[in-house]
Scaffold this active site. Sequence first.
Site, PDB file in Angstrom:
ATOM      1  N   ASP A  10       0.862  -1.174   0.000  1.00 32.28           N
ATOM      2  CA  ASP A  10       0.000   0.000   0.000  1.00 32.28           C
ATOM      3  C   ASP A  10       0.909   1.239   0.000  1.00 32.28           C
ATOM      4  O   ASP A  10       2.118   1.136   0.286  1.00 32.28           O
ATOM      5  CB  ASP A  10      -0.881  -0.036   1.256  1.00 32.28           C
ATOM      6  CG  ASP A  10      -1.648   1.254   1.482  1.00 32.28           C
ATOM      7  OD1 ASP A  10      -2.338   1.696   0.556  1.00 32.28           O
ATOM      8  OD2 ASP A  10      -1.518   1.819   2.583  1.00 32.28           O
ATOM      9  N   ILE A  11       0.368   2.400  -0.301  1.00 37.83           N
ATOM     10  CA  ILE A  11       1.181   3.621  -0.323  1.00 37.83           C
ATOM     11  C   ILE A  11       1.038   4.435   0.959  1.00 37.83           C
ATOM     12  O   ILE A  11       1.954   4.525   1.761  1.00 37.83           O
ATOM     13  CB  ILE A  11       0.829   4.493  -1.555  1.00 37.83           C
ATOM     14  CG1 ILE A  11       1.247   3.774  -2.843  1.00 37.83           C
ATOM     15  CG2 ILE A  11       1.546   5.840  -1.456  1.00 37.83           C
ATOM     16  CD1 ILE A  11       0.945   4.560  -4.113  1.00 37.83           C
ATOM     17  N   ASP A  12      -0.115   5.043   1.152  1.00 38.17           N
ATOM     18  CA  ASP A  12      -0.300   6.003   2.246  1.00 38.17           C
ATOM     19  C   ASP A  12      -0.325   5.303   3.602  1.00 38.17           C
ATOM     20  O   ASP A  12      -1.177   4.453   3.858  1.00 38.17           O
ATOM     21  CB  ASP A  12      -1.585   6.796   2.028  1.00 38.17           C
ATOM     22  CG  ASP A  12      -1.551   7.583   0.732  1.00 38.17           C
ATOM     23  OD1 ASP A  12      -0.797   8.560   0.654  1.00 38.17           O
ATOM     24  OD2 ASP A  12      -2.256   7.194  -0.220  1.00 38.17           O
ATOM     25  N   GLY A  45      -5.354   2.608  -3.294  1.00 37.91           N
ATOM     26  CA  GLY A  45      -6.604   3.213  -3.718  1.00 37.91           C
ATOM     27  C   GLY A  45      -6.375   4.402  -4.630  1.00 37.91           C
ATOM     28  O   GLY A  45      -7.311   4.916  -5.240  1.00 37.91           O
ATOM     29  N   LYS A 186      -8.598  -4.507  -3.629  1.00 39.61           N
ATOM     30  CA  LYS A 186      -7.192  -4.741  -3.910  1.00 39.61           C
ATOM     31  C   LYS A 186      -6.920  -6.236  -4.054  1.00 39.61           C
ATOM     32  O   LYS A 186      -6.117  -6.649  -4.896  1.00 39.61           O
ATOM     33  CB  LYS A 186      -6.327  -4.167  -2.778  1.00 39.61           C
ATOM     34  CG  LYS A 186      -6.300  -2.655  -2.686  1.00 39.61           C
ATOM     35  CD  LYS A 186      -5.343  -2.209  -1.590  1.00 39.61           C
ATOM     36  CE  LYS A 186      -5.349  -0.702  -1.425  1.00 39.61           C
ATOM     37  NZ  LYS A 186      -4.377  -0.252  -0.408  1.00 39.61           N
ATOM     38  N   ASP A 209      -2.140  -0.719   5.821  1.00 39.24           N
ATOM     39  CA  ASP A 209      -2.506  -0.117   7.106  1.00 39.24           C
ATOM     40  C   ASP A 209      -3.949   0.368   7.159  1.00 39.24           C
ATOM     41  O   ASP A 209      -4.458   0.665   8.239  1.00 39.24           O
ATOM     42  CB  ASP A 209      -1.603   1.077   7.400  1.00 39.24           C
ATOM     43  CG  ASP A 209      -1.945   2.280   6.543  1.00 39.24           C
ATOM     44  OD1 ASP A 209      -2.336   3.322   7.094  1.00 39.24           O
ATOM     45  OD2 ASP A 209      -1.851   2.182   5.315  1.00 39.24           O
ATOM     46  N   ASN A 212      -9.202  -0.074   3.624  1.00 37.57           N
ATOM     47  CA  ASN A 212      -9.312  -0.652   2.286  1.00 37.57           C
ATOM     48  C   ASN A 212      -8.266  -1.735   2.033  1.00 37.57           C
ATOM     49  O   ASN A 212      -8.201  -2.300   0.948  1.00 37.57           O
ATOM     50  CB  ASN A 212      -9.228   0.431   1.210  1.00 37.57           C
ATOM     51  CG  ASN A 212      -7.890   1.144   1.183  1.00 37.57           C
ATOM     52  OD1 ASN A 212      -7.149   1.147   2.176  1.00 37.57           O
ATOM     53  ND2 ASN A 212      -7.581   1.756   0.058  1.00 37.57           N
TER      54      ASN A 212
END
Length: 260
Positions: A10-12, A45, A186, A209, A212
């Site tokens: 994931d990114i954020d 997302g 995802k 984290d 989603n």
Amino acid sequence: MTNKSVIFFDIDGTLLNHEKELPASTKESIMKLKEAGHIVAIATGRAPFMYEELRKELGINTFVSYNGQYVVLNGEVLYANPLNITSLIKLTEDALQNEHPIVYMDHEDMKANVPEHPFIKESIDTLKIKQFPTHDPHYYKERELYQSLLFCPVGEEKQYEEKYDDFDFVRWHPVSVDILPKGGSKAKGIDKIVEKLGVSKENVYAFGDGLNDIEMLTEVHNSVAMGNAEDVVKSVAKHVTDSVEDDGIYHGLQMVGLLK
């Protein structure tokens, strides 16, 4: 079948810290994974255009965008699941009556159906990205959209949830809600990549984290929740690492045996 491992991030709050910065230990860890021959991918997302610079910095060309609606493998589109435009037009008409703006999003750009609105600025600014939606109320015409953003206070999205059953509505900000095709995730996007690569489930890893990420962390064989994740996210993961601020990616990769 390949013996390579594929790791989805994931990114954020996972790759990027809360200041939207990439920790040095995270970048070093990603490079070590690639040097060892592993496949590093992103599952987010976000829209593809929102993290193009991050992909270039990390040398990543396989990713799951829009929570599974737009999937790219080695730079080529593998799977795309657009929104139902007929329903989106009807939803837009309802939203305009309620003074709830909409932002339309495809794989290249995002456009708002109103010239400006404080909710749009307030929420998009938190992403700390260079792009900002400009005005084009007809952006939905003659193109596939993979996500839209509905801007309304908490609770006011319920009227749309009750009426439009071919969409999922996922709140990501106090004044903004993602509009996604029903049932996308995802995890489903990851399945497309894993199946195409021929990777065994034992060699698939995922780090996340957010809310989603729950389905992804539930279904992926080797799942790791960040220390900064909410308890409900941690509860579905196989492992819990340190927070993104405390070198969580590095420690998590050590935890699952991908780094020494």
